[in-house]
Design a protein around this motif. Structure first.
Motif, PDB file in Angstrom:
ATOM      1  N   LEU A 184      64.341  43.156  45.330  1.00 23.24           N
ATOM      2  CA  LEU A 184      62.905  43.166  45.600  1.00 23.24           C
ATOM      3  C   LEU A 184      62.326  44.558  45.416  1.00 23.24           C
ATOM      4  CD1 LEU A 184      64.525  41.337  47.916  1.00 23.24           C
ATOM      5  CD2 LEU A 184      62.195  40.803  48.513  1.00 23.24           C
ATOM      6  N   PRO A 185      61.037  44.638  45.075  1.00 23.22           N
ATOM      7  CA  PRO A 185      60.387  45.954  45.033  1.00 23.22           C
ATOM      8  C   PRO A 185      60.258  46.490  46.462  1.00 23.22           C
ATOM      9  CG  PRO A 185      58.789  44.208  44.615  1.00 23.22           C
ATOM     10  CD  PRO A 185      60.132  43.553  44.709  1.00 23.22           C
ATOM     11  N   TYR A 186      60.401  47.782  46.575  1.00 28.21           N
ATOM     12  CA  TYR A 186      60.330  48.443  47.883  1.00 28.21           C
ATOM     13  C   TYR A 186      59.680  49.804  47.660  1.00 28.21           C
ATOM     14  CZ  TYR A 186      62.040  50.841  52.080  1.00 28.21           C
ATOM     15  OH  TYR A 186      62.132  51.544  53.245  1.00 28.21           O
ATOM     16  N   TYR A 187      58.651  50.088  48.433  1.00 32.46           N
ATOM     17  CA  TYR A 187      57.944  51.357  48.264  1.00 32.46           C
ATOM     18  C   TYR A 187      58.333  52.336  49.356  1.00 32.46           C
ATOM     19  CZ  TYR A 187      55.157  49.236  44.635  1.00 32.46           C
ATOM     20  OH  TYR A 187      54.772  48.643  43.476  1.00 32.46           O
ATOM     21  N   ASN A 216      55.272  45.535  38.752  1.00 32.11           N
ATOM     22  CA  ASN A 216      55.958  46.184  39.871  1.00 32.11           C
ATOM     23  C   ASN A 216      56.348  45.217  40.981  1.00 32.11           C
ATOM     24  OD1 ASN A 216      55.832  48.647  38.623  1.00 32.11           O
ATOM     25  ND2 ASN A 216      54.106  49.391  39.819  1.00 32.11           N
ATOM     26  N   GLU A 217      55.616  44.112  41.119  1.00 32.77           N
ATOM     27  CA  GLU A 217      55.927  43.179  42.205  1.00 32.77           C
ATOM     28  C   GLU A 217      56.989  42.135  41.836  1.00 32.77           C
ATOM     29  OE1 GLU A 217      52.095  41.740  40.217  1.00 32.77           O
ATOM     30  OE2 GLU A 217      52.822  43.644  40.932  1.00 32.77           O
ATOM     31  N   CYS A 218      57.603  42.275  40.674  1.00 34.14           N
ATOM     32  CA  CYS A 218      58.631  41.330  40.236  1.00 34.14           C
ATOM     33  C   CYS A 218      59.856  41.391  41.140  1.00 34.14           C
ATOM     34  CB  CYS A 218      59.040  41.627  38.794  1.00 34.14           C
ATOM     35  SG  CYS A 218      60.289  40.472  38.183  1.00 34.14           S
ATOM     36  N   ILE A 219      60.290  40.228  41.568  1.00 33.18           N
ATOM     37  CA  ILE A 219      61.523  40.063  42.335  1.00 33.18           C
ATOM     38  C   ILE A 219      62.518  39.353  41.416  1.00 33.18           C
ATOM     39  CG2 ILE A 219      62.597  38.863  44.301  1.00 33.18           C
ATOM     40  CD1 ILE A 219      59.819  39.066  45.686  1.00 33.18           C
ATOM     41  N   TRP A 220      63.761  39.796  41.430  1.00 33.26           N
ATOM     42  CA  TRP A 220      64.818  39.134  40.678  1.00 33.26           C
ATOM     43  C   TRP A 220      65.689  38.362  41.660  1.00 33.26           C
ATOM     44  CZ3 TRP A 220      65.352  39.000  35.401  1.00 33.26           C
ATOM     45  CH2 TRP A 220      64.518  39.853  34.676  1.00 33.26           C
ATOM     46  N   VAL A 221      65.922  37.087  41.368  1.00 36.66           N
ATOM     47  CA  VAL A 221      66.703  36.217  42.237  1.00 36.66           C
ATOM     48  C   VAL A 221      67.970  35.793  41.496  1.00 36.66           C
ATOM     49  CG1 VAL A 221      66.716  34.007  43.479  1.00 36.66           C
ATOM     50  CG2 VAL A 221      64.606  35.350  43.352  1.00 36.66           C
ATOM     51  N   SER A 222      69.083  35.827  42.183  1.00 40.29           N
ATOM     52  CA  SER A 222      70.345  35.360  41.619  1.00 40.29           C
ATOM     53  C   SER A 222      70.382  33.836  41.725  1.00 40.29           C
ATOM     54  CB  SER A 222      71.522  35.990  42.357  1.00 40.29           C
ATOM     55  OG  SER A 222      72.731  35.582  41.766  1.00 40.29           O
ATOM     56  N   ALA A 223      70.224  33.179  40.598  1.00 41.83           N
ATOM     57  CA  ALA A 223      70.036  31.725  40.571  1.00 41.83           C
ATOM     58  C   ALA A 223      71.193  30.950  41.187  1.00 41.83           C
ATOM     59  CB  ALA A 223      69.809  31.262  39.136  1.00 41.83           C
ATOM     60  N   MET A 224      72.400  31.373  40.932  1.00 44.79           N
ATOM     61  CA  MET A 224      73.554  30.620  41.414  1.00 44.79           C
ATOM     62  C   MET A 224      73.784  30.806  42.919  1.00 44.79           C
ATOM     63  SD  MET A 224      74.249  29.092  38.700  1.00 44.79           S
ATOM     64  CE  MET A 224      72.979  29.403  37.495  1.00 44.79           C
ATOM     65  N   GLN A 225      73.038  31.701  43.535  1.00 43.15           N
ATOM     66  CA  GLN A 225      73.155  31.928  44.979  1.00 43.15           C
ATOM     67  C   GLN A 225      72.163  31.091  45.781  1.00 43.15           C
ATOM     68  OE1 GLN A 225      75.440  33.508  46.492  1.00 43.15           O
ATOM     69  NE2 GLN A 225      76.245  35.093  45.162  1.00 43.15           N
ATOM     70  N   VAL A 226      71.239  30.429  45.103  1.00 45.48           N
ATOM     71  CA  VAL A 226      70.217  29.636  45.788  1.00 45.48           C
ATOM     72  C   VAL A 226      70.791  28.280  46.185  1.00 45.48           C
ATOM     73  CG1 VAL A 226      67.962  28.503  45.565  1.00 45.48           C
ATOM     74  CG2 VAL A 226      68.324  30.791  44.582  1.00 45.48           C
ATOM     75  N   GLU A 227      70.734  27.993  47.465  1.00 45.88           N
ATOM     76  CA  GLU A 227      71.184  26.679  47.938  1.00 45.88           C
ATOM     77  C   GLU A 227      70.027  25.690  47.937  1.00 45.88           C
ATOM     78  OE1 GLU A 227      72.371  25.160  52.207  1.00 45.88           O
ATOM     79  OE2 GLU A 227      74.099  26.079  51.211  1.00 45.88           O
TER      80      GLU A 227
END
Length: 172
Positions: free
Chosen positions: A22-25, A100-111
């Motif tokens: 996640l983005p963090y300032y 800047n607000e883009c979040i990357w999610v690990s798809a195979m970790q999503v239940e």
């Protein structure tokens, strides 16, 4: 999340324990907050830069991975990326990776995921931790499905190649 403390790291590599980036300032600068299965990190790199660097560490580059996704699926915007095949690491962006607000999610970790409100989903990861993400339910569902389709197409290509060469070997 099940974290006791957040660790500061200079660099980060996406791995099988990564859930989301996640983005963090901090002091007006864009950093990344990385959530793993049982730990959190803060890194001075932007989320998309972590994805790019990890692609390189696994022997490819981000643009090459995007090109492969586009070639195999036709997805040109917010394309999922295969980070690493052996551990089945696929990530997808919640917005344009350039934002800047883009979040990357690990798809195979999503239940599972559920609508939290009209602009957010509550994601439950396979370790049962939850994260509220600012994305519509429909967009999250599409991004997760695109990741699964990409994985399926890559798996099919590998299976086809194995069959083809196994058949050639049997003829000799």
């Amino acid at each position: 999340m099940k974290t006791e403390s957040v660790i500061f790291v200079e660099e980060y590599e996406i791995n099988p324990y990564t859930l989301a980036i996640l983005p963090y300032y901090e002091d007006g600068e864009l950093y990344s907050r990385i959530i793993e299965v049982d730990q959190e990190f803060i890194c001075p790199m932007k989320p998309t830069d972590i994805v790019k660097r990890t692609c390189e560490l696994f022997g490819s580059d981000y643009e090459g991975r995007r090109g492969a996704t586009r070639s195999m699926t036709g997805y040109t915007h917010k394309a999922p990326i295969e980070i690493e095949k052996m551990f089945s690491i696929f990530v997808f962006p919640t917005t344009s990776p350039d934002r800047n607000e883009c979040i990357w999610v690990s798809a195979m970790q999503v239940e599972k995921f559920e609508k939290f409100n009209s602009t957010e989903v509550m994601v439950t990861f396979i370790n049962k931790s939850q994260l509220r993400i600012p994305i519509s339910y429909g967009t999250f569902e599409t991004q997760l499905a695109r990741s699964a389709i990409l994985k399926s197409k890559l798996d099919q290509k590998i299976a086809e190649t194995k069959r083809r060469y196994r058949l050639k070997d049997d003829k000799n």
